[in-house]
Design an enzyme around this catalytic site. Structure first.
Site, short mmCIF file in Angstrom:
data_model
loop_
_atom_site.label_atom_id
_atom_site.label_comp_id
_atom_site.label_asym_id
_atom_site.label_seq_id
_atom_site.Cartn_x
_atom_site.Cartn_y
_atom_site.Cartn_z
N THR A 43 0.87 -1.19 0.00
CA THR A 43 0.00 0.00 0.00
C THR A 43 0.90 1.24 0.00
O THR A 43 2.01 1.22 0.53
CB THR A 43 -0.94 0.03 1.22
OG1 THR A 43 -0.15 0.22 2.42
CG2 THR A 43 -1.75 -1.25 1.35
N SER A 47 4.83 6.44 -4.46
CA SER A 47 6.00 7.32 -4.26
C SER A 47 6.78 6.81 -3.05
O SER A 47 6.36 5.87 -2.37
CB SER A 47 5.57 8.78 -4.02
OG SER A 47 4.79 8.88 -2.84
N ILE A 49 8.88 5.38 -0.08
CA ILE A 49 9.35 4.07 0.39
C ILE A 49 8.64 2.93 -0.36
O ILE A 49 9.29 1.98 -0.81
CB ILE A 49 9.11 3.95 1.91
CG1 ILE A 49 9.98 4.99 2.64
CG2 ILE A 49 9.40 2.55 2.40
CD1 ILE A 49 9.58 5.22 4.09
N TYR A 188 -0.24 13.06 13.67
CA TYR A 188 0.56 11.98 13.04
C TYR A 188 0.98 10.95 14.08
O TYR A 188 0.78 9.74 13.91
CB TYR A 188 1.78 12.60 12.36
CG TYR A 188 2.70 11.60 11.70
CD1 TYR A 188 2.26 10.84 10.61
CD2 TYR A 188 4.01 11.42 12.14
CE1 TYR A 188 3.12 9.92 9.98
CE2 TYR A 188 4.86 10.51 11.51
CZ TYR A 188 4.41 9.76 10.44
OH TYR A 188 5.25 8.85 9.83
N1 LIG Z 1 9.33 9.97 5.32
C1 LIG Z 1 9.56 9.83 6.62
O1 LIG Z 1 10.34 10.60 7.24
C2 LIG Z 1 8.93 8.69 7.37
C3 LIG Z 1 9.39 8.41 8.66
C4 LIG Z 1 8.82 7.36 9.39
C5 LIG Z 1 7.79 6.62 8.82
N2 LIG Z 1 7.34 6.93 7.56
C6 LIG Z 1 6.22 6.15 7.04
O2 LIG Z 1 6.56 5.64 5.77
C7 LIG Z 1 5.37 5.39 5.03
C8 LIG Z 1 5.58 5.84 3.59
O3 LIG Z 1 5.78 7.24 3.55
P1 LIG Z 1 6.83 7.95 2.58
O4 LIG Z 1 7.85 8.59 3.45
O5 LIG Z 1 7.26 7.03 1.51
O6 LIG Z 1 5.96 9.16 2.01
P2 LIG Z 1 5.18 9.35 0.63
O7 LIG Z 1 6.13 9.37 -0.51
O8 LIG Z 1 4.32 10.53 0.85
O9 LIG Z 1 4.30 8.03 0.51
C9 LIG Z 1 3.05 7.89 1.11
C10 LIG Z 1 2.28 6.88 0.29
O10 LIG Z 1 0.99 6.67 0.91
C11 LIG Z 1 -0.01 6.79 -0.08
N3 LIG Z 1 -1.26 7.27 0.49
C12 LIG Z 1 -1.44 8.38 1.25
N4 LIG Z 1 -2.74 8.54 1.53
C13 LIG Z 1 -3.40 7.50 0.93
C14 LIG Z 1 -4.75 7.12 0.83
N5 LIG Z 1 -5.73 7.85 1.41
N6 LIG Z 1 -5.07 5.99 0.15
C15 LIG Z 1 -4.10 5.26 -0.45
N7 LIG Z 1 -2.80 5.57 -0.40
C16 LIG Z 1 -2.45 6.68 0.27
C17 LIG Z 1 0.57 7.80 -1.08
O11 LIG Z 1 -0.02 7.62 -2.36
P3 LIG Z 1 -1.12 8.57 -3.04
O12 LIG Z 1 -0.86 9.96 -2.59
O13 LIG Z 1 -0.90 8.34 -4.50
O14 LIG Z 1 -2.42 8.03 -2.56
C18 LIG Z 1 2.02 7.38 -1.13
O15 LIG Z 1 2.20 6.33 -2.06
C19 LIG Z 1 4.25 6.13 5.78
O16 LIG Z 1 3.45 5.20 6.46
C20 LIG Z 1 5.00 7.00 6.78
O17 LIG Z 1 4.25 7.24 7.95
C21 LIG Z 1 7.89 7.93 6.83
#
Ligand SMILES: NC(=O)c1ccc[n+]([C@@H]2O[C@H](COP(=O)([O-])OP(=O)(O)OC[C@H]3O[C@@H](n4cnc5c(N)ncnc54)[C@H](OP(=O)(O)O)[C@@H]3O)[C@@H](O)[C@H]2O)c1
Length: 295
Positions: A43, A47, A49, A188
């Site tokens: 899921t 974009s 991770i 968050y």
């Molecule tokens: N970046 C950090 O610093 C960090 C740190 C700790 C944990 N994380 C965790 O890592 C995970 C991935 O985040 P990321 O950093 O890779 O950021 P990201 O590039 O913004 O990825 C988030 C992903 O979630 C999807 N998403 C968001 N809302 C959604 C919805 N309503 N329905 C379906 N898909 C949805 C987005 O796709 P669409 O917008 O196309 O729907 C996107 O593919 C998250 O769970 C985040 O909490 C990130």
């Protein structure tokens, strides 16, 4: 139709980042042996991770199911991956919406080969002070909707399939779930911690039916998620490609959790020095100006 998307940026580590984020010794052969012929749901694969994990699996004989809202991104990623070996199915779905989520579940349930792995990665972060949030209850409902209720609903529907395949669930979590809460991130942190707690509780029950579970506790990662927060530009952050290696490694080691080596010290400090840390954060917050103005 031409498919266009910015390629994911590679983040080269500076010296501090090299110390904080030790390299992962990742064995592609073991990954292949473990995953050959398997079906893997990611899921939030459009974009960051999730996208990197999908690319890391592209040379394996696997079926990847990629879910997110931005269909054009998913189409681009599918196109890139299918130049290699993996088969890809994409579903455009807003996982906060029950109808969308149910369509994904029905389609997965209809797969003759079943489902082996769920990488629960979709998420949303919001950085806003409480005084800027007083008329924004929707910030709290939408973070709970995607960071807590969506993965809970998805897993309630998919656990029977995972029990059948003796599969694995990986939760992409944050170090904040294990540390003292920091200001301006209430929505968050509360939503990610809610799911972390749910997941760890359920993990104990799932062990009995041979479903492996892995919690990946991440610090900052250079993705779209942190880009809007200017203060994070200068802070140490992991490369999404490195995180994808950690996640993929967990798919053959089946380890229960990943956390950076230094997190244990942070966890200890969060308990032993809670009062002191809260006083420091209060001072820092006050120094930023009138607390009612937010940050
Ligand atoms: N970046 C950090 O610093 C960090 C740190 C700790 C944990 N994380 C965790 O890592 C995970 C991935 O985040 P990321 O950093 O890779 O950021 P990201 O590039 O913004 O990825 C988030 C992903 O979630 C999807 N998403 C968001 N809302 C959604 C919805 N309503 N329905 C379906 N898909 C949805 C987005 O796709 P669409 O917008 O196309 O729907 C996107 O593919 C998250 O769970 C985040 O909490 C990130």
């Amino acid at each position: 139709m031409s498919l266009e998307k910015e390629p994911p940026a590679v983040h080269a580590y500076n010296l501090i980042e090299k110390v904080l984020f030790q390299p992962t010794h990742f064995n592609r052969k073991k990954l292949q042996q473990e995953l050959s012929g398997k079906t893997i749901l990611i899921t939030g694969a459009s974009s960051g991770i999730g996208e990197q994990v999908a690319y890391m699996l592209k040379d394996l004989p696997v079926h990847l199911i990629l879910v997110a809202r931005r269909e054009e991104n998913l189409r681009y990623i599918k196109n890139e991956i299918e130049k290699a070996e993996a088969a890809v199915t994409i579903y455009k779905a807003d996982l906060r919406i029950d109808d969308d989520l149910n369509v994904v579940v029905q389609l997965i349930r209809a797969l003759p080969e079943g489902l082996d792995v769920v990488i629960s990665n979709a998420g949303l972060s919001i950085n806003r002070s409480i005084h800027q949030s007083l008329d924004r209850v929707h910030d709290f409902t939408r973070t709970m909707a995607i960071n807590y209720f969506a993965p809970v609903k998805l897993l309630l529907a998919l656990i029977p399939l995972l029990e059948k395949s003796q599969g694995q669930i990986v939760n992409v979590s944050t170090i904040n779930s294990l540390l003292i809460p920091i200001p301006n991130w209430a929505a968050y942190q509360a939503s990610k911690t809610a799911f972390d707690t749910w997941f760890r509780s359920v993990a104990i029950e799932l062990k009995a039916s041979c479903v492996d579970t892995t919690s990946i506790y991440l610090p900052l990662v250079k993705t779209d998620m942190i880009r809007p927060t200017a203060a994070y530009d200068r802070m140490p952050a992991m490369c999404p490609n490195h995180v994808a290696e950690i996640i993929c490694k967990s798919l053959y080691t089946k380890r229960k959790k990943y956390r950076p080596w230094w997190l244990l010290f942070g966890q200890l400090a969060s308990i032993v020095c809670r009062g002191g840390l809260e006083r420091v954060m209060t001072k820092v917050n006050e120094r930023k100006g009138d607390p009612r103005a937010g940050s």
